[in-house]
Design a protein around this motif. Structure first.
Motif, PDB file in Angstrom:
ATOM      1  N   VAL A 105      -0.134  -0.096   6.214  1.00 28.49           N
ATOM      2  CA  VAL A 105      -1.001  -0.896   5.356  1.00 28.49           C
ATOM      3  C   VAL A 105      -1.917   0.060   4.602  1.00 28.49           C
ATOM      4  O   VAL A 105      -2.803   0.668   5.179  1.00 28.49           O
ATOM      5  CB  VAL A 105      -1.845  -1.896   6.173  1.00 28.49           C
ATOM      6  CG1 VAL A 105      -2.704  -2.736   5.258  1.00 28.49           C
ATOM      7  CG2 VAL A 105      -0.932  -2.792   7.003  1.00 28.49           C
ATOM      8  N   PRO A 106      -1.709   0.244   3.280  1.00 31.53           N
ATOM      9  CA  PRO A 106      -2.325   1.359   2.576  1.00 31.53           C
ATOM     10  C   PRO A 106      -3.710   1.065   2.001  1.00 31.53           C
ATOM     11  O   PRO A 106      -4.116   1.688   1.043  1.00 31.53           O
ATOM     12  CB  PRO A 106      -1.326   1.609   1.440  1.00 31.53           C
ATOM     13  CG  PRO A 106      -0.793   0.250   1.124  1.00 31.53           C
ATOM     14  CD  PRO A 106      -0.764  -0.494   2.431  1.00 31.53           C
ATOM     15  N   ASP A 107      -4.456   0.125   2.544  1.00 34.08           N
ATOM     16  CA  ASP A 107      -5.740  -0.224   1.969  1.00 34.08           C
ATOM     17  C   ASP A 107      -6.670  -0.657   3.088  1.00 34.08           C
ATOM     18  O   ASP A 107      -6.283  -1.445   3.945  1.00 34.08           O
ATOM     19  CB  ASP A 107      -5.555  -1.352   0.949  1.00 34.08           C
ATOM     20  CG  ASP A 107      -6.871  -1.774   0.326  1.00 34.08           C
ATOM     21  OD1 ASP A 107      -7.534  -2.638   0.923  1.00 34.08           O
ATOM     22  OD2 ASP A 107      -7.222  -1.247  -0.732  1.00 34.08           O
ATOM     23  N   LEU A 110      -7.143  -4.535   3.341  1.00 36.67           N
ATOM     24  CA  LEU A 110      -5.959  -5.216   3.842  1.00 36.67           C
ATOM     25  C   LEU A 110      -5.732  -4.869   5.304  1.00 36.67           C
ATOM     26  O   LEU A 110      -5.335  -5.710   6.118  1.00 36.67           O
ATOM     27  CB  LEU A 110      -4.743  -4.825   3.000  1.00 36.67           C
ATOM     28  CG  LEU A 110      -3.503  -5.705   3.161  1.00 36.67           C
ATOM     29  CD1 LEU A 110      -3.816  -7.154   2.851  1.00 36.67           C
ATOM     30  CD2 LEU A 110      -2.384  -5.206   2.275  1.00 36.67           C
ATOM     31  N   ARG A 111      -6.016  -3.621   5.677  1.00 32.18           N
ATOM     32  CA  ARG A 111      -5.898  -3.190   7.069  1.00 32.18           C
ATOM     33  C   ARG A 111      -6.835  -4.015   7.949  1.00 32.18           C
ATOM     34  O   ARG A 111      -6.457  -4.469   9.037  1.00 32.18           O
ATOM     35  CB  ARG A 111      -6.234  -1.703   7.170  1.00 32.18           C
ATOM     36  CG  ARG A 111      -6.137  -1.122   8.579  1.00 32.18           C
ATOM     37  CD  ARG A 111      -6.611   0.316   8.610  1.00 32.18           C
ATOM     38  NE  ARG A 111      -5.682   1.211   7.935  1.00 32.18           N
ATOM     39  CZ  ARG A 111      -5.934   1.834   6.778  1.00 32.18           C
ATOM     40  NH1 ARG A 111      -7.102   1.635   6.172  1.00 32.18           N
ATOM     41  NH2 ARG A 111      -5.049   2.624   6.240  1.00 32.18           N
ATOM     42  N   ARG A 212      -5.389  -8.831  -6.133  1.00 35.58           N
ATOM     43  CA  ARG A 212      -4.991  -7.460  -5.797  1.00 35.58           C
ATOM     44  C   ARG A 212      -4.441  -7.386  -4.377  1.00 35.58           C
ATOM     45  O   ARG A 212      -3.414  -6.747  -4.117  1.00 35.58           O
ATOM     46  CB  ARG A 212      -6.195  -6.525  -5.944  1.00 35.58           C
ATOM     47  CG  ARG A 212      -5.855  -5.039  -5.862  1.00 35.58           C
ATOM     48  CD  ARG A 212      -7.126  -4.201  -5.785  1.00 35.58           C
ATOM     49  NE  ARG A 212      -7.797  -4.402  -4.515  1.00 35.58           N
ATOM     50  CZ  ARG A 212      -7.455  -3.783  -3.389  1.00 35.58           C
ATOM     51  NH1 ARG A 212      -6.440  -2.939  -3.383  1.00 35.58           N
ATOM     52  NH2 ARG A 212      -8.106  -4.008  -2.279  1.00 35.58           N
ATOM     53  N   LEU A 213      -5.118  -8.065  -3.435  1.00 43.59           N
ATOM     54  CA  LEU A 213      -4.653  -8.076  -2.060  1.00 43.59           C
ATOM     55  C   LEU A 213      -3.304  -8.787  -1.950  1.00 43.59           C
ATOM     56  O   LEU A 213      -2.426  -8.366  -1.185  1.00 43.59           O
ATOM     57  CB  LEU A 213      -5.688  -8.753  -1.160  1.00 43.59           C
ATOM     58  CG  LEU A 213      -6.997  -7.986  -0.947  1.00 43.59           C
ATOM     59  CD1 LEU A 213      -8.021  -8.861  -0.232  1.00 43.59           C
ATOM     60  CD2 LEU A 213      -6.759  -6.700  -0.162  1.00 43.59           C
ATOM     61  N   ARG A 215      -1.030  -8.897  -4.237  1.00 41.49           N
ATOM     62  CA  ARG A 215      -0.012  -7.976  -4.757  1.00 41.49           C
ATOM     63  C   ARG A 215       0.330  -6.912  -3.711  1.00 41.49           C
ATOM     64  O   ARG A 215       1.506  -6.528  -3.565  1.00 41.49           O
ATOM     65  CB  ARG A 215      -0.506  -7.320  -6.049  1.00 41.49           C
ATOM     66  CG  ARG A 215      -0.600  -8.267  -7.242  1.00 41.49           C
ATOM     67  CD  ARG A 215      -0.839  -7.478  -8.522  1.00 41.49           C
ATOM     68  NE  ARG A 215      -1.104  -8.340  -9.655  1.00 41.49           N
ATOM     69  CZ  ARG A 215      -0.150  -8.983 -10.346  1.00 41.49           C
ATOM     70  NH1 ARG A 215       1.121  -8.872  -9.998  1.00 41.49           N
ATOM     71  NH2 ARG A 215      -0.479  -9.733 -11.379  1.00 41.49           N
ATOM     72  N   LEU A 216      -0.679  -6.423  -2.994  1.00 44.26           N
ATOM     73  CA  LEU A 216      -0.409  -5.457  -1.934  1.00 44.26           C
ATOM     74  C   LEU A 216       0.477  -6.076  -0.852  1.00 44.26           C
ATOM     75  O   LEU A 216       1.388  -5.430  -0.332  1.00 44.26           O
ATOM     76  CB  LEU A 216      -1.722  -4.977  -1.315  1.00 44.26           C
ATOM     77  CG  LEU A 216      -2.492  -3.890  -2.072  1.00 44.26           C
ATOM     78  CD1 LEU A 216      -3.824  -3.633  -1.380  1.00 44.26           C
ATOM     79  CD2 LEU A 216      -1.695  -2.603  -2.152  1.00 44.26           C
ATOM     80  N   ALA A 219       4.051  -6.197  -1.962  1.00 47.54           N
ATOM     81  CA  ALA A 219       4.687  -4.879  -1.875  1.00 47.54           C
ATOM     82  C   ALA A 219       4.995  -4.527  -0.422  1.00 47.54           C
ATOM     83  O   ALA A 219       6.006  -3.884  -0.128  1.00 47.54           O
ATOM     84  CB  ALA A 219       3.777  -3.818  -2.493  1.00 47.54           C
ATOM     85  N   LEU A 220       4.124  -4.956   0.495  1.00 46.99           N
ATOM     86  CA  LEU A 220       4.301  -4.662   1.907  1.00 46.99           C
ATOM     87  C   LEU A 220       5.419  -5.507   2.520  1.00 46.99           C
ATOM     88  O   LEU A 220       6.175  -5.040   3.378  1.00 46.99           O
ATOM     89  CB  LEU A 220       2.987  -4.929   2.645  1.00 46.99           C
ATOM     90  CG  LEU A 220       2.914  -4.606   4.134  1.00 46.99           C
ATOM     91  CD1 LEU A 220       2.980  -3.108   4.354  1.00 46.99           C
ATOM     92  CD2 LEU A 220       1.632  -5.173   4.718  1.00 46.99           C
TER      93      LEU A 220
END
Length: 403
Positions: A105-107, A110-111, A212-213, A215-216, A219-220
């Motif tokens: 989880v690159p944020d 979001l993490r 934005r979240l 969209r993340l 992608a995840l």
């Protein structure tokens, strides 16, 4: 006047940046209360300094750095804090104290959403805690999202933090195979962050943050139709955001909005995602809500709206999510096809006395039936419960409900 403007600017930044800062500090220090208190202290300092000094070039970075320093100062004064600082230094020996690891989880935000959505907490608590920590919402605003009293929500949040501490729930990124089990609560959090921004003029930055979240998340988890459905729902809703209020700030209903102001790029993207979801044929609540919004977006005028299709979609949604709020929205659509009498029969069966759109809907239906005295009473109840001045003013004037 400058001080007032700067205070408002600090308030907006708190909405937009507090979640980022809290998430970063929780990752570094592993303690919710330390992170929350430090970020609050940093914004208090900003409120004192920025009116005279002006906004720094990177306000969010300033808040995070100041909050980190406040936390370190506090911990150095406490024996347990000094132990925690030693643990942090051992884990993150770089000079900034801000780890730069790359995980699934690159944020940070979001993490933290996934972390708060730990199965040891109840689903409602997961959502409420994450909204409080990440969404920039006050306890009262979180309480309104759950239709409960502020005190009740405050107690829930305190208990959730205690449980995290007592159970030693780790602040870590779930493994990829664990992510789907957390998905329902995560999607609910992102959706409520968006609606928190949509319904609160002081927090407009929450809407793009939620997108934005989303969209993340896509992608995840690119093969999860409900993740795509949530993104489509937010895009289609956001396409109308600019037309929701008039030049004087008054509320403009969907049926009365200037559709030339709608963002066609967002509509096209949202509808393309809805079509992708339809091909997957795994309907879920967010996909169906997105499909309803896609039907609205297809109509160039309100009278051209395909209400029978919307009723069909609400029938499907009610079958998988039989909540009174869904039933209320279905009744509104039925009223557009079969008239206000048919809708009012359905609405009066619902137990939503503390939900202001329920009273606004009843008021509109009663007004359309010529039962003006009853409509006035319902409008007053809606105005008393409405969460914003704009909505209160609208219902005090006896306006129509939005669909």
């Amino acid at each position: 006047m400058r001080d007032e403007l700067d205070e408002a600017a600090v308030g907006r930044l708190f909405r937009e940046e507090s979640g980022r800062s809290v998430a970063t500090l929780i990752r570094v220090f592993g303690d919710i209360d330390i992170a929350e208190d430090a970020v609050q202290d940093a914004f208090t300092t900003a409120l004192r300094l920025w009116p005279s000094d002006g906004l720094p070039p990177n306000p969010g970075g300033w808040i995070t750095t100041t909050a980190r320093n406040r936390a370190i100062d506090r911990l150095r004064r406490e024996s347990r804090g000094r132990e925690l600082l030693g643990e942090v230094a051992a884990l993150w020996p770089n000079s900034s104290g801000m780890p730069g690891e790359v995980e699934s989880v690159p944020d940070d935000r979001l993490r933290l959403i996934f972390t708060c959505c730990h199965p040891a907490l109840s689903p409602a608590t997961q959502v409420a805690l994450t909204l409080r920590l990440l969404g920039g919402l006050s306890t009262n605003e979180v309480a309104r999202s759950f239709l409960v009293a502020e005190h009740t929500m405050a107690v829930r949040l305190v208990r959730a933090k205690r449980k995290i501490r007592a159970a030693r729930i780790p602040y870590r990124v779930p493994a990829r195979h664990e992510l789907p089990d957390r998905l329902r609560s995560v999607l609910a959090v992102v959706y409520l962050i968006y609606t928190g921004g949509l319904n609160n003029p002081a927090g407009p930055g929450l809407c793009p943050e939620a997108i934005r979240l989303a969209r993340l998340l896509t992608a995840l988890m690119p093969d999860e139709p409900e993740v795509a459905g949530l993104l489509a729902l937010l895009l289609l809703t956001d396409s109308r955001r600019a037309s929701r209020t008039g030049p004087d700030g008054s509320l403009v209903l969907l049926s009365e909005q200037d559709r030339r102001q709608w963002d066609r790029a967002l509509i096209d993207e949202g509808q393309a995602i809805v079509r992708w979801c339809l091909h997957r044929n795994q309907p879920g609540t967010y996909q169906l809500q997105a499909a309803i919004n896609a039907v609205h977006a297809d109509a160039t005028t309100a009278v051209q709206t395909d209400w029978p299709q919307i009723i069909t979609l609400y029938n499907q949604l009610l079958a998988i999510a039989p909540t009174p709020v869904v039933a209320l929205n279905r009744a509104i659509a039925i009223g557009e096809v079969h008239g206000p009498d048919a809708a009012l029969v359905l609405v009066d069966q619902l137990d939503l006395d503390n939900y202001y759109p329920f009273h606004a809907t009843r008021a509109d239906l009663l007004q359309r039936l010529g039962r003006n005295s009853e409509a006035a009473t319902a409008y007053k109840r809606a105005a008393d419960l409405a969460p914003t001045d704009t909505e209160r003013d609208f219902h005090k004037r006896g306006g129509r409900t939005s669909h």
